[in-house]
Design a protein around this motif. Structure first.
Motif: not given
Ligand code: ADP
Ligand code: MG
Lengths: 319, 274
Positions: A200-202, A204-207, A220, A224
């Motif tokens: 989920r952290s990836l 979130e990083a993109a959002y 993403v 991935a």
């Protein structure tokens, strides 16, 4: 004191003493248990390894008889496959082309639809809907292939004939399309698993950088999960290459060197079925074609899997 | 609920006009709900331009929740709901006409655990630029961001190797560079050093002190010394009787750490509870 005992007996730690005694008792038991368990697992693993070796050896041995009479070169490059008709000819290419034609049609349907389904399921579908769709897809994957075969022959082919009037009854198009539908659940389910595993952290990083939902999925999540997605594609196509029932029922039994999907063809697997159901005497040259075609089929799926393995290793992304 | 709605109606025009240029962000009667659970309630605070605001308080008091309102990250949480307003340069971030992706491009974020994409160092920094349709020189923009985050010298020879090969501290500075690349006005940092060793932590703190010349920073931290070292203002939050977090006080960091107005603040800062 038993060997391996590191606790001093007069240490004064009562609980530790009791535990040490218990451990000592158990240690003897678990040693034997450990060995048994280990051998149990080894023998289980051996079953499939030995079976695979057995299959390959028996294929090779029986194909050997065939290749004594027909050269490998003639077999691989010949464009006429008439083992049961005079004049006999053992060029396997028409069967290979038939198999590839149907598999390509299946891939053309299943890759985009399977991937899109997976993206929808992993990124868009609300949890409730996901919980409904997922089992439905799994049921779809469990339908016997003979059902798909008759679905292609008695439903899809007439439907297609409405659009393409000169479509013959047994054709590669219908078999390929239905084969595609058949492998969608497998591809989407495996791809989805790969996408769900993207942390989920990836996302979130993109959002947090202003990406839209679609951009997050496309730039993403899919990259991935790419190794898993490619593995799913390759497994699906492997399955299509090896699939027997559907092509036997719906694609025809005329080996034909053609890439035209509206014609009838014969797939490699369908030929094997045809020949083994016929009256060809065991041990004859005609009969041994089964093993020659079989070994080629085996080599093709093996190649696919090696390719998959390589792609996965090459593209694997840690996260 | 009804009450805060009325308040926000009366506040809207006021906020739109009276927000001085000094403040870049403001929370007005802000409450956040996760389903039926109110995680923070009635937060009112102003964030000064080109300053560092530290959010401190015990675990679970809603620091992250509050922080994630400033770039609408809470929108992504199922069943979450925001009441009240976040005013950004005079516009309400939660107004129906506001586009959340636009908000996130203007208000960047750095997370607790470094979360670089499994892509190259270059692609990590370029990501936001590409997504936001950047037309200029990508190479230059990436270099500029990496310089700003004090990472350029360490990575300039391996821009095309995977970001995952970097150390934790480098990864976090990469995440900062990634956020800086789209030139946000505000950067939110949620315990950015909690996964880092002391040396890497000091490097990030140095960076924060440099960045504040150009950006406004809101940082959540569990580390009192860190709050004291990097921030100009500090907001102290606590969990109320109703388990909702609320703002106890917010003031200049010096004042909070030497002479807080509330007893709880002093108790928390001196470590009497946490
Ligand atoms: N996604 C969520 N769903 C439900 N409750 C949440 C969620 N995120 C946070 N909470 C709750 O909201 C409260 C505040 O959490 P958080 O903002 O993470 O606190 P802090 O960052 O100060 O530790 C906690 O009680 C937490 O359990
Ligand atoms: Mg938090």
């Amino acid at each position: 004191m038993a060997s391996g005992d590191i606790l001093h007996p007069s240490s004064g730690f009562e609980t530790a003493e009791i535990l040490a005694t218990e451990r000592r008792k158990r240690r003897r038991r678990t040693k034997i248990q450990g060995k048994l368990v280990k051998w149990f697992f080894i023998s289980c693993a051996l079953v499939s390894v030995l079976t695979t070796i057995g299959i390959v050896v028996s294929l090779i041995v029986q194909a050997w008889d065939f290749f004594i009479e027909v050269s490998v070169w003639e077999f691989i490059t010949g464009t006429r496959w008439t083992p049961l008709l005079k004049p006999q000819s053992f060029g396997v290419l028409p069967l290979v082309v038939g198999t590839l034609l149907v598999s390509s049609l299946a891939a053309a349907v299943a890759l985009p639809v399977g991937l899109a389904t997976a993206v929808y399921m992993a990124e868009y579908a609300p949890e409730k809907l996901r919980r409904i769709i997922k089992p439905v897809l799994e049921v779809l994957a469990g339908i016997p292939t003979v059902v798909y075969g008759y679905f292609a022959l008695t439903f899809v082919t007439p439907l297609l004939q409405g659009v393409i009037p000169n479509l013959i009854v047994f054709n590669a198009l219908s078999a390929g399309l239905v084969m595609g539908i058949m492998i969608i659940p497998m591809i989407s389910s495996l791809s989805e698993d790969a996408m769900i595993a993207v942390p989920r952290s990836l996302r979130e990083a993109a959002y947090a950088l202003g990406a839209t939902k679609f951009e997050v999925a496309r730039k993403v999540v899919v990259p991935a999960a790419l190794s898993g997605i490619v593995a799913a594609f390759i497994l699906g196509i492997s399955r299509a290459i090896g699939e027997t029932m559907l092509v036997t029922i719906a694609a025809g039994s005329t080996p034909r060197m053609t890439f035209n999907p509206i014609e009838g063809i014969q797939a490699m697997t369908a030929f094997i079925v045809q020949l083994s159901l016929g009256e060809t005497p065991h041990g004859s040259l005609e009969y041994n074609t089964i093993f020659a075609v079989g070994i080629l089929l085996f080599a093709m799926t093996l190649l696919m899997n090696l390719l998959g393995f390589w792609v996965v290793r090459r593209w694997r992304m840690k996260y | 609920m009804v009450q805060s709605q009325q308040e926000s109606e009366t506040l809207e025009p006021v906020a739109g006009q009276s927000q001085s240029d000094e403040n870049v962000l403001a929370a007005r009667n802000l409450s956040v709900w996760y389903g039926n659970f109110r995680a923070v309630r009635d937060i009112n605070l102003d964030v000064k331009r080109n300053s560092v605001l530290a959010l401190i308080g015990p675990s679970g008091c809603g620091k992250s929740t509050l922080l994630r309102c400033f770039n609408r990250m809470n929108d992504l949480v199922l069943n979450s709901r925001v009441e009240g307003q976040i005013i950004y340069n005079g516009t309400d971030l939660y107004a129906p006409s506001t586009d959340s992706t636009e908000v996130r491009a203007r208000v960047g974020m750095v997370f607790q655990k470094p979360n670089p994409f499994p892509k190259t160092i270059f692609e990590n920094v370029a990501f936001g630029l590409r997504v936001n349709g950047f037309k200029g020189n990508l190479q230059e923009a990436v270099e500029r961001s990496l310089r700003q985050s004090a990472l350029w010298e360490e990575v300039k020879d391996r821009l095309n190797s995977s970001a995952l090969e970097l150390s934790g501290g480098q990864q976090q500075r990469l995440c900062i560079a990634r956020a800086l690349a789209v030139e946000p006005e505000v950067i939110l940092m949620d315990e950015p050093c909690s996964a880092l060793d002391p040396v890497a932590t000091l490097a990030i703190e140095d960076l924060i002190r440099q960045l504040v010349a150009k950006y406004t920073i809101i940082i959540v931290t569990h580390n009192m010394q860190q709050a004291a070292r990097v921030s100009h203002e500090t907001a102290f939050l606590m969990v109320g009787e109703d388990r909702a977090g609320y703002l106890v006080e917010m003031d200049a960091t010096d004042k909070i750490f030497t002479n807080p107005s509330h007893e709880q603040t002093e108790a928390y800062i001196t470590g009497r509870f946490s």
